[in-house]
Scaffold this active site. Structure first.
Site, short mmCIF file in Angstrom:
data_model
loop_
_atom_site.label_atom_id
_atom_site.label_comp_id
_atom_site.label_asym_id
_atom_site.label_seq_id
_atom_site.Cartn_x
_atom_site.Cartn_y
_atom_site.Cartn_z
N GLY A 46 5.19 8.77 -5.30
CA GLY A 46 4.23 7.68 -5.27
C GLY A 46 3.68 7.45 -3.88
O GLY A 46 4.21 7.96 -2.89
N GLY A 48 1.64 4.37 -1.35
CA GLY A 48 1.15 3.01 -1.17
C GLY A 48 0.27 2.92 0.05
O GLY A 48 -0.14 3.94 0.62
N ASP A 162 8.88 -11.57 -0.73
CA ASP A 162 7.80 -10.78 -1.32
C ASP A 162 8.16 -10.35 -2.74
O ASP A 162 7.88 -9.21 -3.15
CB ASP A 162 7.49 -9.56 -0.45
CG ASP A 162 6.11 -8.97 -0.74
OD1 ASP A 162 5.26 -9.71 -1.27
OD2 ASP A 162 5.89 -7.78 -0.43
#
Length: 467
Positions: A46, A48, A162
């Site tokens: 992945g 980000g 978060d």
């Protein structure tokens, strides 16, 4: 996949560099290349905004791991580098099945830092929500696992800051799944905590908001350094709302608009979005999203106790572990979830005799601010379900027996056969005794703070069960 990166895995050409930089020469990681002498790169999991997550294999023990690498273009942004290092420092201190484990840290030859994390198969919660809202029990069970992961952090006075669906990973294993809390890059140690973290500079962003505006609490929006565990409780309430509805309670067209809604506490009410909303869940979410943090759940254990009656058997086990974790460090009294409220149908005196509609009402009352709620079997005078603080439950049980004796004595004197609802004021406390005898010989006893405003609401909620 491990980490907060969201892009799906994809094949990688053996000749193509995996990490690139548009501003400076980059370490060219290729498929099959070995990092730090022991991690062989096998693919991309992945990507980000600031990092790339690679599938790698620990050559020495033949173990598949996740290699999280900071993108080289962020090396000259101190706040981004500090967040990356902070994630490793915090996660390495936590010992929980529900926190993604950090195995190793290191630096590439060009100075790019990387983390070695456990390799997870599954999806982030935001991806799951994209397919549609979750069933009530599934959402509650996920939330209780997140509470368990956060309890490990809060026990060390570490606040995540978060929490959001993107940072919660549903790891799939044969026949089961486990929720993992990811990305402690914005975490802080509170004043009473160990000094794990250095003060960080203001984060990159147009509004200098620390965290994701739709999920952060009003106090974090105003002053991120002054938050405590209740900021995470707020974020959990937003996440639970989103799991059940697929939408945010603070929808707005712009980021500033979201911030205004959060700052003024204008959250949507669950029942206005979800037609068949559970009153218990609506109550729990509303208490998570109270503007004044003094009136929220004080910790994740209180939240877990309110959710436990709505959970599966596995979820109730997780709720008890949350309590034990905080009790072990003196943040909570003795665990109180000794008996819980599963679905109906077992033996006399067992908690499984309590119908789901009664468990929902009790959870809703606790969510509104009751100190303790106990359900008694009138035929045996045994407790079949209880939740709340330990001291409250002990007081409620003792007062119940006095109340029930008074009821029966008065009933005998007046020739009345049935018990009636009674409210007894004792000092600053109130005891509400409400029999439920239409379907089963049960009685609910609620302990409240006087002048809390919860009594009329609790009476109304219990009266609906008699309708």
């Amino acid at each position: 996949m491990a980490g907060a990166e969201r892009a799906p895995g994809r094949p990688v050409s053996p000749d193509a560099p995996i990490v690139r930089s548009g501003t400076r020469p980059a370490m060219r990681l290729r498929l099959g290349e070995t990092v730090s002498g022991k991690y062989r790169v096998e693919g991309v999991l992945g990507e980000g905004a600031v990092g790339l997550v690679l599938a790698a294999r620990n050559i020495a023990i033949d173990e598949l791991v996740a290699l999280k690498v900071l993108k080289p273009e962020h090396l000259h942004q101190p706040n981004v580098v500090e967040r990356f290092v902070r994630e490793a420092k915090v996660a390495s201190c936590l010992r929980s099945e529900h926190v993604a484990a950090i195995y190793d840290v290191g630096v590439l030859e060009d100075g790019t830092p990387f983390l070695v994390m456990e390799h997870l198969e599954g999806e982030t919660l935001d991806r799951r929500i994209e397919r549609g809202p979750l069933h009530k029990r599934e959402a509650v069970d996920i939330m209780l696992q997140v509470c368990e992961g956060l309890a490990a952090a809060h026990a060390l006075d570490i606040v995540h800051r978060d929490i959001k669906p993107e940072n919660l990973f549903i790891a799939r294993r044969p026949g089961t799944s486990t929720v993992k809390v990811l990305d402690f890059g914005l975490a802080k140690a509170t004043a009473k905590g160990v000094d794990l973290l250095e003060p960080r500079p203001a984060p990159v962003g147009a509004f200098k908001v620390l965290g994701t505006p739709a999920y952060i609490s009003p106090e974090q929006l105003r002053e991120p350094s002054e938050v405590d565990e209740r900021a995470d409780v707020w974020s959990l309430g937003v996440t639970l709302f989103e799991m059940l509805t697929g939408a945010s309670p603070f929808d707005a067209d712009t980021v500033p608009g979201v911030c205004v809604r959060v700052a003024h506490g204008t959250a949507k009410v669950l029942s206005t979005v979800l037609r068949d909303a559970s009153p218990a869940l609506e109550s729990v979410i509303s208490r998570c999203l109270v503007q004044n943090r003094e009136h929220r759940f004080a910790n994740v254990a209180e939240l877990a106790a309110a959710l436990a009656p709505l959970a599966s058997s596995g979820g109730r086990v997780a709720a008890r572990r949350v309590e034990r974790t905080l009790c072990a460090v003196g943040k909570l009294d003795t665990p109180t979830l000794s008996s819980t409220i599963p679905p109906p149908g077992s033996t006399p005196g067992d908690a499984t005799l309590v119908p789901e509609m009664i468990s929902n009402a009790c959870a809703a009352i606790l969510g509104q601010g009751a100190l303790g709620v106990i359900v008694f079997d009138l035929s045996t005078e045994r407790t079949v379900a209880s939740f709340g603080s330990a001291n409250a439950l002990l007081g409620t049980a003792a007062r119940y027996r006095q109340l029930i004796q008074m009821q029966r004595q008065l009933g005998a004197l007046m020739g009345l056969g049935d018990l009636d609802e009674v409210v007894l004021d004792v000092g600053l406390k109130q005891y509400l005794l409400h029999p439920l005898v239409k379907t089963q010989p049960l009685c609910v006893c609620v302990l409240l703070e006087r002048r809390s405003g919860v009594l009329p609401w609790a009476k109304k909620m219990l009266s609906l069960l008699d309708a």
